[in-house]
Design a protein around this motif. Structure first.
Motif, PDB file in Angstrom:
ATOM      1  N   ASP A 158       0.818  -1.214   0.000  1.00 39.42           N
ATOM      2  CA  ASP A 158       0.000   0.000   0.000  1.00 39.42           C
ATOM      3  C   ASP A 158       0.850   1.262   0.000  1.00 39.42           C
ATOM      4  OD1 ASP A 158      -2.362  -1.425   0.034  1.00 39.42           O
ATOM      5  OD2 ASP A 158      -2.377  -1.580   2.235  1.00 39.42           O
ATOM      6  N   HIS A 159       2.167   1.111  -0.164  1.00 36.08           N
ATOM      7  CA  HIS A 159       3.058   2.272  -0.089  1.00 36.08           C
ATOM      8  C   HIS A 159       2.995   3.110  -1.377  1.00 36.08           C
ATOM      9  CE1 HIS A 159       5.249   0.967   3.594  1.00 36.08           C
ATOM     10  NE2 HIS A 159       4.900  -0.240   3.171  1.00 36.08           N
ATOM     11  N   PRO A 160       3.439   4.372  -1.302  1.00 39.46           N
ATOM     12  CA  PRO A 160       3.501   5.188  -2.516  1.00 39.46           C
ATOM     13  C   PRO A 160       4.787   4.961  -3.326  1.00 39.46           C
ATOM     14  CG  PRO A 160       3.868   6.556  -0.568  1.00 39.46           C
ATOM     15  CD  PRO A 160       3.635   5.160  -0.070  1.00 39.46           C
ATOM     16  N   VAL A 161       5.760   4.289  -2.740  1.00 42.35           N
ATOM     17  CA  VAL A 161       7.088   4.136  -3.355  1.00 42.35           C
ATOM     18  C   VAL A 161       7.654   2.769  -2.990  1.00 42.35           C
ATOM     19  CG1 VAL A 161       9.480   4.963  -3.174  1.00 42.35           C
ATOM     20  CG2 VAL A 161       7.621   6.616  -3.245  1.00 42.35           C
ATOM     21  N   VAL A 162       8.359   2.127  -3.927  1.00 42.39           N
ATOM     22  CA  VAL A 162       9.155   0.943  -3.572  1.00 42.39           C
ATOM     23  C   VAL A 162      10.578   1.140  -4.112  1.00 42.39           C
ATOM     24  CG1 VAL A 162       8.328  -0.387  -5.610  1.00 42.39           C
ATOM     25  CG2 VAL A 162       9.317  -1.593  -3.663  1.00 42.39           C
ATOM     26  N   LEU A 163      11.556   0.875  -3.246  1.00 40.29           N
ATOM     27  CA  LEU A 163      12.969   0.992  -3.645  1.00 40.29           C
ATOM     28  C   LEU A 163      13.434  -0.369  -4.159  1.00 40.29           C
ATOM     29  CD1 LEU A 163      14.172   3.009  -0.522  1.00 40.29           C
ATOM     30  CD2 LEU A 163      13.733   3.896  -2.816  1.00 40.29           C
ATOM     31  N   MET A 164      14.215  -0.356  -5.233  1.00 36.14           N
ATOM     32  CA  MET A 164      14.626  -1.606  -5.882  1.00 36.14           C
ATOM     33  C   MET A 164      16.148  -1.745  -5.774  1.00 36.14           C
ATOM     34  SD  MET A 164      12.076  -0.781  -9.045  1.00 36.14           S
ATOM     35  CE  MET A 164      12.362  -2.206 -10.101  1.00 36.14           C
ATOM     36  N   ASN A 165      16.585  -2.735  -4.980  1.00 33.80           N
ATOM     37  CA  ASN A 165      18.018  -2.890  -4.706  1.00 33.80           C
ATOM     38  C   ASN A 165      18.850  -2.958  -5.988  1.00 33.80           C
ATOM     39  OD1 ASN A 165      16.518  -4.214  -2.278  1.00 33.80           O
ATOM     40  ND2 ASN A 165      18.576  -3.785  -1.525  1.00 33.80           N
ATOM     41  N   ARG A 166      19.895  -2.168  -6.054  1.00 35.78           N
ATOM     42  CA  ARG A 166      20.860  -2.146  -7.165  1.00 35.78           C
ATOM     43  C   ARG A 166      20.206  -1.829  -8.509  1.00 35.78           C
ATOM     44  NH1 ARG A 166      21.001  -6.407  -4.442  1.00 35.78           N
ATOM     45  NH2 ARG A 166      20.367  -7.763  -6.150  1.00 35.78           N
ATOM     46  N   HIS A 167      19.034  -1.191  -8.496  1.00 39.37           N
ATOM     47  CA  HIS A 167      18.307  -0.945  -9.741  1.00 39.37           C
ATOM     48  C   HIS A 167      17.710   0.461  -9.802  1.00 39.37           C
ATOM     49  CE1 HIS A 167      15.152  -2.562 -12.836  1.00 39.37           C
ATOM     50  NE2 HIS A 167      15.421  -1.292 -13.026  1.00 39.37           N
ATOM     51  N   GLY A 168      16.843   0.832  -8.884  1.00 42.92           N
ATOM     52  CA  GLY A 168      16.180   2.129  -8.955  1.00 42.92           C
ATOM     53  C   GLY A 168      14.986   2.199  -8.037  1.00 42.92           C
ATOM     54  N   ALA A 169      13.895   2.768  -8.519  1.00 44.80           N
ATOM     55  CA  ALA A 169      12.699   2.924  -7.686  1.00 44.80           C
ATOM     56  C   ALA A 169      11.462   2.953  -8.572  1.00 44.80           C
ATOM     57  CB  ALA A 169      12.776   4.205  -6.864  1.00 44.80           C
ATOM     58  N   THR A 170      10.314   2.655  -7.970  1.00 46.41           N
ATOM     59  CA  THR A 170       9.034   2.786  -8.656  1.00 46.41           C
ATOM     60  C   THR A 170       8.096   3.570  -7.729  1.00 46.41           C
ATOM     61  OG1 THR A 170       9.375   0.745  -9.893  1.00 46.41           O
ATOM     62  CG2 THR A 170       7.107   1.535  -9.696  1.00 46.41           C
ATOM     63  N   VAL A 171       7.453   4.583  -8.327  1.00 46.82           N
ATOM     64  CA  VAL A 171       6.622   5.522  -7.574  1.00 46.82           C
ATOM     65  C   VAL A 171       5.210   5.457  -8.149  1.00 46.82           C
ATOM     66  CG1 VAL A 171       6.442   7.935  -6.831  1.00 46.82           C
ATOM     67  CG2 VAL A 171       8.680   6.990  -7.445  1.00 46.82           C
ATOM     68  N   VAL A 172       4.189   5.556  -7.300  1.00 42.60           N
ATOM     69  CA  VAL A 172       2.805   5.554  -7.790  1.00 42.60           C
ATOM     70  C   VAL A 172       2.085   6.799  -7.295  1.00 42.60           C
ATOM     71  CG1 VAL A 172       2.773   3.038  -7.807  1.00 42.60           C
ATOM     72  CG2 VAL A 172       1.820   4.255  -5.835  1.00 42.60           C
ATOM     73  N   GLY A 173       0.967   7.141  -7.975  1.00 44.45           N
ATOM     74  CA  GLY A 173       0.184   8.297  -7.569  1.00 44.45           C
ATOM     75  C   GLY A 173      -1.280   8.124  -7.907  1.00 44.45           C
ATOM     76  N   ALA A 174      -2.116   8.938  -7.245  1.00 42.43           N
ATOM     77  CA  ALA A 174      -3.555   8.910  -7.509  1.00 42.43           C
ATOM     78  C   ALA A 174      -3.881   9.584  -8.834  1.00 42.43           C
ATOM     79  CB  ALA A 174      -4.309   9.594  -6.370  1.00 42.43           C
ATOM     80  N   ASP A 175      -2.976  10.411  -9.331  1.00 43.45           N
ATOM     81  CA  ASP A 175      -3.093  10.987 -10.672  1.00 43.45           C
ATOM     82  C   ASP A 175      -1.701  11.406 -11.137  1.00 43.45           C
ATOM     83  OD1 ASP A 175      -2.532  13.705  -9.808  1.00 43.45           O
ATOM     84  OD2 ASP A 175      -4.569  13.756  -9.031  1.00 43.45           O
ATOM     85  N   LEU A 176      -1.609  11.862 -12.372  1.00 44.89           N
ATOM     86  CA  LEU A 176      -0.295  12.151 -12.952  1.00 44.89           C
ATOM     87  C   LEU A 176       0.436  13.268 -12.208  1.00 44.89           C
ATOM     88  CD1 LEU A 176      -0.612  11.934 -16.839  1.00 44.89           C
ATOM     89  CD2 LEU A 176       1.147  10.856 -15.418  1.00 44.89           C
TER      90      LEU A 176
END
Ligand code: MN
Length: 271
Positions: A158-176
């Protein structure tokens, strides 16, 4: 958020260029939006550097990340990230996956990014980590299989962000616009956190992390429409776009300018 498909496509193209211009995305990384008329589909560019993306590059995908129409261009290899998160999170309307230089030291060192200033609270209390190695062993670190995308979506939870080890990150939002703000504030937060940690190494300062109550209160501020709208206008102007339909005003300016110059030449007026 505009409800017409073409407006959303224009807004998505502008979001790509903003995130490219602000250093979140470079030649790689991507941003998508859920289809405004069909929650079972999403919109994402063909494989292209985000700073260069225009409305004509945007394609439509099912949530299995298959293109709705037969593709005539290369597609992003990591598009399952988007489809799997849209499947897992009905509340999510926009997603950005990136390898921003600001976050890379943290995901390489495995050190959490935590809110250290008020706008940084947009990332939530402590984003989870996801390590592809844990479940899939040695890979090329690209998230390309549906099971890899699903695993990442589970780690996001349910988080707004997930960190990806040795790779980067993915971020989500309710709109753009919320997504763009969160992605940019996250990078600013990471830069401030790193600098503050370096200062702390030479001093006996207190922990730079915001207390839990401040994260909650400041996080709410960063989602306010006037805050998100103000930052969107600012970042749009920096990338040379006016608003959600960026091309229209700039074309009008180009047409008016030569006419004015011609009029000045006729009357002999200078400046
Ligand atoms: Mn990637």
């Amino acid at each position: 958020m505009p409800d017409k498909l073409q407006d959303v496509i224009e807004e998505l193209a502008l979001a790509n260029r903003i995130l490219g211009n602000e250093g979140v995305l470079d030649a790689f990384g991507h941003v998508s939006v859920r289809h405004p008329g069909d929650p079972g589909r999403y919109l994402l560019s063909r494989s292209r550097s985000p700073a260069l993306i225009e409305a004509g590059d945007i394609l439509e995908y099912t949530l299995d990340s298959e293109p709705v129409r037969p593709p005539t261009a290369h597609l992003y290899a990591e598009r399952v990230i988007h489809g799997c998160i849209y499947q897992a999170r009905p509340d999510v309307t926009a997603i950005c996956h990136h390898h921003a230089p600001a976050v890379m030291p943290f995901v390489i060192a495995g050190k959490p990014i935590v809110p250290v200033f008020h706008l940084g609270a947009a990332i939530g209390e402590e984003p989870p980590f996801w390590d592809q190695q844990d479940e899939f062993g040695d890979t090329n670190l690209l998230v390309v299989k549906p099971e890899e995308g699903a695993s990442l979506a589970r780690a996001l939870g349910d988080h707004p962000v997930v960190l990806m080890n040795r790779h980067g990150a993915t971020v989500v939002g309710a709109d753009l616009k919320e997504l763009v703000s969160r992605a940019i504030f996250m990078c600013q937060n990471a830069e401030y956190q790193l600098r503050a940690l370096m200062l702390r190494a030479f001093t006996l300062g207190a922990s730079p992390t915001l207390p839990r109550g401040e994260i909650e209160l400041a996080g709410a501020i960063s989602r306010l429409p006037n805050v998100v709208g103000r930052t969107w206008e600012y970042w749009s102007a920096r990338v040379g776009g006016g608003s959600s339909v960026a091309a229209a005003p700039s074309r009008r300016v180009k047409r008016v300018k030569p006419a004015r110059q011609a009029a000045r030449r006729k009357t002999g007026r200078r400046k």
